[in-house]
Design an enzyme around this catalytic site. Structure first.
Site, PDB file in Angstrom:
ATOM      1  N   ARG A   1      68.228   9.248  -2.730  1.00  0.00           N
ATOM      2  CA  ARG A   1      67.379   8.230  -2.104  1.00  0.00           C
ATOM      3  C   ARG A   1      66.786   8.744  -0.788  1.00  0.00           C
ATOM      4  NH1 ARG A   1      68.690   2.943   0.502  1.00  0.00           N
ATOM      5  NH2 ARG A   1      70.876   3.488   0.252  1.00  0.00           N
TER       6      ARG A   1
ATOM      7  N   HIS B   1      62.910   8.624   0.254  1.00  0.00           N
ATOM      8  CA  HIS B   1      62.461   7.958   1.478  1.00  0.00           C
ATOM      9  C   HIS B   1      61.774   8.935   2.422  1.00  0.00           C
ATOM     10  CE1 HIS B   1      64.977   4.006   1.324  1.00  0.00           C
ATOM     11  NE2 HIS B   1      64.499   4.334   0.146  1.00  0.00           N
TER      12      HIS B   1
ATOM     13  N   ASN C   1      66.625   1.910   5.809  1.00  0.00           N
ATOM     14  CA  ASN C   1      67.471   3.105   5.689  1.00  0.00           C
ATOM     15  C   ASN C   1      68.904   2.876   6.166  1.00  0.00           C
ATOM     16  OD1 ASN C   1      65.589   4.882   4.526  1.00  0.00           O
ATOM     17  ND2 ASN C   1      64.676   5.332   6.525  1.00  0.00           N
TER      18      ASN C   1
ATOM     19  N   HIS D   1      67.666   4.599 -10.180  1.00  0.00           N
ATOM     20  CA  HIS D   1      68.560   3.454  -9.989  1.00  0.00           C
ATOM     21  C   HIS D   1      69.697   3.432 -11.002  1.00  0.00           C
ATOM     22  CE1 HIS D   1      65.295   0.936  -7.696  1.00  0.00           C
ATOM     23  NE2 HIS D   1      65.704   2.003  -7.031  1.00  0.00           N
TER      24      HIS D   1
END
Length: 324
Positions: A62, A66, A94, A193
Site C-alpha cells: 500500500r 500511495h 496514511n 485488497h
C-alpha cells in the site's frame, strides 16, 4: 467471451505502449553494475521483517501505491514531517500504515548504504519491496524496472489525490485516468485488497444509517453485514477487519470471488461490478487466478512508472525520511 477477450487485449496493448514509453527511463537490472546485490538485500530485509510480522507486506504494498499516486513514484511518502510541514506520511489516509513498515524501508536503506553508498533510491526500494510482498503471499515474482530517483517535497495536502474507500466506479476511473492508468488497470490493482486489514471507519457508512430507505447498504450481502456489525458494533469502532476474510494472507483471486458474492468490503470494491464491462473483468479474474496474477504484475509495473524522476532529476536520499 468476446468481451472478456477484449479486456485482456486492451489491457496488454496499453501496458505494452507504456513499456515502450518508459524504456529509456527505467529498466530491469538497473543496478546490475552499480549495486548488483541491491534487490537481494531488499528481499532479505523483507524476509526478516515478515518473519516478525506476518502481514507487514500488505502495508509495504500500500505504501508503494500511495507513493506513486502522490507526486509520482518518488519516495515522498517516506519523508518525515519537519519544520512545521506535515508530510504525506502523517496525513490521515496514511495513519493506518504501521510505523513498522517505514522501519523496514529504513533497514533496507541502511543495508544498501553500507554496500553501495548513494546508489539505490528510496523510491526504488518501495517498488522492489512491494514486488517481494506480492511474491511472498503467493502472487508470483515479476521483474521490476529500476532507475527512479527521490523527490524532495512531501505535503500531507497532496494526499487528496488518493482514492478513498467510498468512491464509485466513475470516480475511481477518473482518478486513475489522471495518472495515465485505465479502468482495467484500476480493477486489476484493486486486487491488492486480497491481503491486509482495514479499520472500521473505512466502511461503517455501509453498515449504519446508509440511507433514508435502508439502514445497511443493499449491495452488501446481509450475512456479511451482520458479521461486520459484530466486528464494528458502532459507527465509531476502530477494530481491524480483514479486507478479504477467506484469504487475508494469500495473494489470489479470492477478492474478486467475494465481490461476486456481494462481499466487497468497501464501496470502492463492490462498485467494480456496477457496469457490464467492469463486471466482465471481475468475473474473468474470479474464475482465473493465473490471469489475475499476470495482469497484476503488468499493472504494478505500469503504476510504478507514474511521474518518475530519472537521470539528473531528483536525488538519491541517504536517509529515506529526510531530503539530502
Amino acid at each position: 467471451m468476446a468481451v472478456l477477450a477484449s479486456i485482456v487485449v486492451y489491457s496488454c496493448m496499453a501496458l505494452c505502449l507504456m513499456s515502450d514509453a518508459v524504456a529509456a527511463q527505467l529498466r530491469v537490472g538497473f543496478y546490475s553494475q552499480t549495486c548488483p546485490t541491491a534487490e537481494t538485500l531488499i528481499r532479505q530485509t523483507f524476509n526478516d521483517a515478515v518473519q516478525q510480522t506476518d502481514d507487514i507486506g500488505a502495508d509495504l504494498l500500500r505504501m508503494h501505491f500511495h507513493d506513486c499516486f502522490v507526486r509520482g513514484c518518488d519516495g515522498s511518502v517516506l519523508i518525515a514531517s519537519a519544520n512545521g510541514n506535515t508530510a504525506e506520511k502523517d496525513a490521515e489516509i496514511n495513519q493506518t500504515i504501521e510505523e513498522e513498515a517505514f522501519q523496514v524501508v529504513d533497514n533496507a536503506k541502511a543495508k544498501l548504504e553500507a554496500a553501495c553508498p548513494g546508489v539505490v533510491s528510496c523510491a526504488d526500494i518501495l517498488a522492489f519491496i512491494a514486488r517481494d510482498s506480492v511474491a511472498h503471499y503467493g502472487g508470483g515474482f515479476y521483474d521490476v524496472p529500476g532507475g527512479r530517483r527521490d523527490g524532495r517535497i512531501s505535503l500531507a495536502s497532496d494526499t487528496s489525490e488518493l482514492p478513498g474507500p467510498d468512491l464509485r466506479l466513475v470516480q475511481l476511473t477518473q482518478i486513475f485516468a489522471r495518472k495515465g492508468l485505465t479502468q482495467s488497470d484500476m480493477i486489476t490493482l484493486s486486487g491488492a485488497h486480497t491481503i491486509g486489514i482495514a479499520h472500521c471507519p473505512a466502511f461503517t457508512s455501509r453498515l449504519y444509517n446508509f440511507s433514508s430507505s435502508s439502514a445497511v447498504d443493499p449491495t452488501l450481502d446481509p450475512a456479511y453485514a451482520v458479521q461486520l456489525q459484530q466486528q464494528c458494533p458502532t459507527a465509531g469502532s476502530n477494530t481491524e477487519v480483514p479486507m478479504d476474510p477467506p484469504s487475508e494472507l494469500g495473494f489470489d483471486n479470492s477478492y474478486y470471488q467475494g465481490i461476486l458474492r456481494h462481499r466487497g468490503l468497501f464501496t470502492s470494491d463492490q462498485t467494480l461490478v456496477s457496469t457490464p464491462a467492469a463486471a466482465a473483468q471481475v468475473n474473468l479474474f474470479a474464475s482465473n487466478s493465473a490471469v489475475f496474477t499476470s495482469s497484476f504484475a503488468l499493472a504494478m509495473v505500469r503504476m510504478g512508472s507514474i511521474g518518475v524522476l530519472t537521470g539528473s532529476n531528483g536525488e538519491i536520499r541517504t536517509n529515506c525520511r529526510v531530503p539530502n
